[in-house]
Design an enzyme around this catalytic site. Structure first.
Site, PDB file in Angstrom:
ATOM      1  N   GLU A   1     -87.902  34.621 -29.678  1.00 53.50           N
ATOM      2  CA  GLU A   1     -89.037  33.626 -29.996  1.00 53.50           C
ATOM      3  C   GLU A   1     -89.734  33.662 -31.403  1.00 53.50           C
ATOM      4  O   GLU A   1     -90.275  32.666 -31.882  1.00 53.50           O
ATOM      5  CB  GLU A   1     -90.277  33.916 -28.750  1.00 53.50           C
ATOM      6  CG  GLU A   1     -89.350  33.763 -27.395  1.00 53.50           C
ATOM      7  CD  GLU A   1     -89.156  32.230 -27.102  1.00 53.50           C
ATOM      8  OE1 GLU A   1     -89.379  31.518 -27.810  1.00 53.50           O
ATOM      9  OE2 GLU A   1     -88.715  32.011 -26.003  1.00 53.50           O
ATOM     10  N   ASP A  61     -78.106  28.518 -23.727  1.00 49.68           N
ATOM     11  CA  ASP A  61     -78.119  27.154 -24.355  1.00 49.68           C
ATOM     12  C   ASP A  61     -78.035  26.968 -25.877  1.00 49.68           C
ATOM     13  O   ASP A  61     -76.955  26.599 -26.476  1.00 49.68           O
ATOM     14  CB  ASP A  61     -79.550  26.531 -23.915  1.00 49.68           C
ATOM     15  CG  ASP A  61     -80.634  27.348 -24.129  1.00 49.68           C
ATOM     16  OD1 ASP A  61     -80.418  28.618 -24.826  1.00 49.68           O
ATOM     17  OD2 ASP A  61     -81.764  27.124 -23.644  1.00 49.68           O
ATOM     18  N   GLU A 102     -86.439  19.233 -23.648  1.00 47.33           N
ATOM     19  CA  GLU A 102     -85.186  19.060 -23.873  1.00 47.33           C
ATOM     20  C   GLU A 102     -84.624  17.779 -23.350  1.00 47.33           C
ATOM     21  O   GLU A 102     -83.806  17.199 -24.018  1.00 47.33           O
ATOM     22  CB  GLU A 102     -84.390  20.323 -22.795  1.00 47.33           C
ATOM     23  CG  GLU A 102     -84.377  21.683 -23.376  1.00 47.33           C
ATOM     24  CD  GLU A 102     -85.801  22.344 -23.394  1.00 47.33           C
ATOM     25  OE1 GLU A 102     -85.945  23.162 -24.045  1.00 47.33           O
ATOM     26  OE2 GLU A 102     -86.414  21.697 -22.178  1.00 47.33           O
ATOM     27  N   THR A 151     -83.571  25.308 -32.733  1.00 45.87           N
ATOM     28  CA  THR A 151     -83.709  24.950 -31.418  1.00 45.87           C
ATOM     29  C   THR A 151     -85.302  24.867 -30.962  1.00 45.87           C
ATOM     30  O   THR A 151     -85.543  24.547 -29.948  1.00 45.87           O
ATOM     31  CB  THR A 151     -83.161  26.348 -30.497  1.00 45.87           C
ATOM     32  OG1 THR A 151     -83.207  25.963 -29.185  1.00 45.87           O
ATOM     33  CG2 THR A 151     -84.042  27.589 -30.782  1.00 45.87           C
TER      34      THR A 151
END
Length: 643
Positions: free
Chosen positions: A273, A406, A538, A624
């Protein structure tokens, strides 16, 4: 002699004889007289020897009196003065007097110093309590002065940090992109207003905190950020502010990062993160603006993460302590394994950081991950979600393109694009992974909905995460470079449609955290712990890619539906909040404005209603967390450095 003084004749009174007196003294009386004489002699003898000391002491007392009257009198030794010279003699005779004079001189010096301080402060010598109070007051003034000087120096440093030093002109297509169509322009402006609402309330109620609680109007922090207030929302949102040309808000964000952002202090936080939000956000800002401050800050943060990579395989661990450098994995992650989506999502940021810093260590770390993954066997051609960083062996047999897996797949494709299509190993690994996913995990429901199932311990689970909805955009983005463009465009369109259905089939028109395809259930959640929505991006991300790549109007329409649902169910006076059950008409709210809502959700919505010239896909790749990074050879950010 005494006997001669006594009478010798007998005396009579009225014919009566008077007793005759004694002619001698008794012995006791003689002793008394002798004692008187001896005492008197001793007194005289003592006076003779002690009178000089008395004179000296009288003279010293005179000096004391004169000194107290303010007379600055010089002490004269007992020897006196001759011809302007101080004559010192007889010191051996009265050594104890010299000691007394020295002590007295020292005391007089102390008295003089106190008197001088008293004169400067206009304090009476008699008021000793007042002297102490004023001395304490002077100390406080000095301390305050020093604090003011330190604050002034700090302000000077802050102002110095605010000065912008640019190393390039900024990436192409970082701003602009205003659409010609008035309806689309109004929709874009609405998204811009949503961003301003989310940001202004964060500024007002949670400035410097990681995130905002918009209902209780205070700061919030998830465990992934550790115990520090790192301003995650500021760094995550700053490039969105810049792209939307909210320049006043952007400048405040930039100045806070320059002057207040620091990783000082002991805390344990998520390496993944921290990389995608902080390193990615800072690098994106550097690429967009050329501001050297962002590059410097990104290096500091990335260096804090390096200890996580110190494993036998080079596979980083999940958590790292930014002070001690100790690292560990989540206890629940298949016996202490590292997670595929986490260790597979460093490549974009670390390669670009090596490129602009000239330090190869970052690229070396991610290439080691690539080598390890390429060298080990993949069961059924699939990548399980867990890998032991010590042994290099896969953990629990579980493969998913949603949570835990993912962004690993996304980064394989985007690493190849970022390299200017030169990273052949990344493209090879991506093609092989996608082929295995299509063959073994892509399914179609009885109602015709395309989804990507999960593989667990030898069986399929007909479930798809909201997180997995990014895959529609990924398949479409990679279609141009595949062996069958239409096949992968159709796959992207099918997933985009399914994820839209997960929104359309809820009361709120927002999608759940996960949805299933069991029996009569299609694209709906059946478990209470999967019905929440936390402002995730998403689904709107995939719609954005499908719009850019196909220009089918429905994708803009679907994202506009999402805007309306957000406004109806998630907007509050203090910002935007997630909801706990998307299937309720009036759902309860979770009171958290996630930083990725500003970094991703609103950015993808804004770009959907902008012209393609804003962050063009042939010049940028998104990490991402939706932070755009430049493509090598296609963007002047890199070309200028290479020249």
């Amino acid at each position: 002699m005494a006997a001669s003084l006594l009478p010798v004749s007998q005396k009579f009174i009225n014919g009566v004889p008077v007793p005759q007196g004694r002619k001698t003294l008794r012995l006791k009386e003689k002793y008394i007289i002798l004692l008187v004489f001896v005492t008197f002699g001793l007194v005289c003898f003592g006076a003779f020897f002690f009178l000089p000391d008395l004179r000296d002491r009288v003279r010293l007392n005179d000096v004391v009196r004169n000194r107290m009257r303010g007379v600055d009198e010089m002490m004269i030794p007992r020897g006196g003065i001759r011809g302007g010279q101080i004559i010192r003699h007889g010191e051996d005779e009265h050594e104890h007097l010299n000691d007394d004079r020295l002590k007295f001189q020292n005391q007089m010096d102390r008295d003089n110093r106190i008197a001088n301080i008293g004169k400067k402060l206009n304090i009476s010598r008699k008021d000793s309590g007042k002297i102490k109070e004023d001395i304490d007051s002077e100390k406080e003034k000095i301390l305050k002065l020093r604090q003011e000087e330190a604050k002034k120096k700090e302000e000077e440093e802050r102002e110095k940090a605010k000065q912008i030093k640019t190393e390039h002109e900024g990436g192409e297509g970082g701003q602009g992109g205003e659409p010609e169509d008035s309806d689309v322009k109004q929709k874009r402006e609405k998204v811009r207003e949503m961003m301003r609402h989310a940001w202004v309330n964060y500024e007002k109620y949670a400035w410097g905190a990681n995130e905002l609680r918009p209902i209780s109007k205070r700061g919030h922090s998830a465990s992934i950020f550790g115990s520090l207030s790192l301003g995650a929302t500021i760094i995550d949102a700053a490039d969105t502010l810049y792209i939307m040309e909210l320049m006043d808000e952007y400048k405040r964000a930039r100045d806070w990062i320059a002057t207040s952002f620091t990783f000082d202090g002991a805390t344990e936080l998520s390496a993944f993160e921290t990389n995608i939000r902080f390193v990615g956000g800072l690098l994106s800002l550097y690429a967009l603006t050329g501001d050297a401050m962002y590059k410097k800050k990104a290096i500091v943060v990335a260096d804090k993460l390096l200890p996580a990579f110190d494993t036998p395989t080079g596979i980083p661990q999940s958590m790292v302590n930014t002070k001690t450098g100790s690292a560990r994995n989540w206890g629940w992650a298949s016996g202490g394994c590292s997670i595929l989506a986490e260790f597979g999502s460093f490549h974009l940021e670390f390669v670009y950081l090596s490129e602009i810093s000239g330090k190869s260590i970052y690229k070396d770390k991610v290439m080691k991950i690539r080598e390890t993954l390429n060298s080990i066997d993949k069961p059924n051609g699939l990548y399980p979600n867990y890998l032991n960083p010590r042994t290099g062996r896969w953990g629990q047999s579980h493969t998913a393109i949603g949570a835990l897996g993912d962004s690993f797949y996304e980064y394989l494709l985007k690493s190849w694009l970022q390299s200017g299509k030169k990273d052949d190993l990344a493209k090879k690994m991506y093609d092989e992974a996608v082929q295995a996913i299509v063959e073994k995990l892509v399914k179609k429901s009885p109602g015709g909905l395309t989804y990507v199932a999960e593989y667990k311990s030898g069986r399929l689970e007909n479930k798809m995460d909201h997180l997995g909805c990014f895959a529609g955009g990924m398949f479409a983005l990679g279609a141009e470079y595949s062996d069958n463009k239409q096949k992968y465009l159709d796959l992207g369109a099918g997933i985009s449609n399914t994820c839209h259905e997960s929104y359309a089939r809820s009361e709120t028109k927002l999608g759940p955290e996960a949805f299933r395809f069991d029996g009569n259930t299609e694209a709906k959640s059946i478990r209470q712990n999967e019905k929440y929505y936390i402002l995730r991006p998403e689904v709107v991300e995939t719609h954005f890619y499908m719009w850019r790549l196909t220009k089918e109007e429905k994708y803009r329409d679907w994202n506009w539906e999402a805007v309306q649902a957000l406004e109806k169910h998630c907007r509050t006076d203090g910002g935007y909040t997630g909801i706990r059950d998307v299937y309720q008409t009036n759902p309860s709210q979770d009171d958290v404005q996630q930083s990725f809502f500003l970094a991703e959700t609103l950015k993808y919505l804004y770009l959907t209603f902008s012209d393609d010239s804003l962050i063009p896909l042939d010049k940028w790749v998104f990490n991402t967390e939706a932070h755009p990074l430049p493509i090598q050879g296609a963007n002047k950010v890199i070309e200028k450095k290479e020249r």
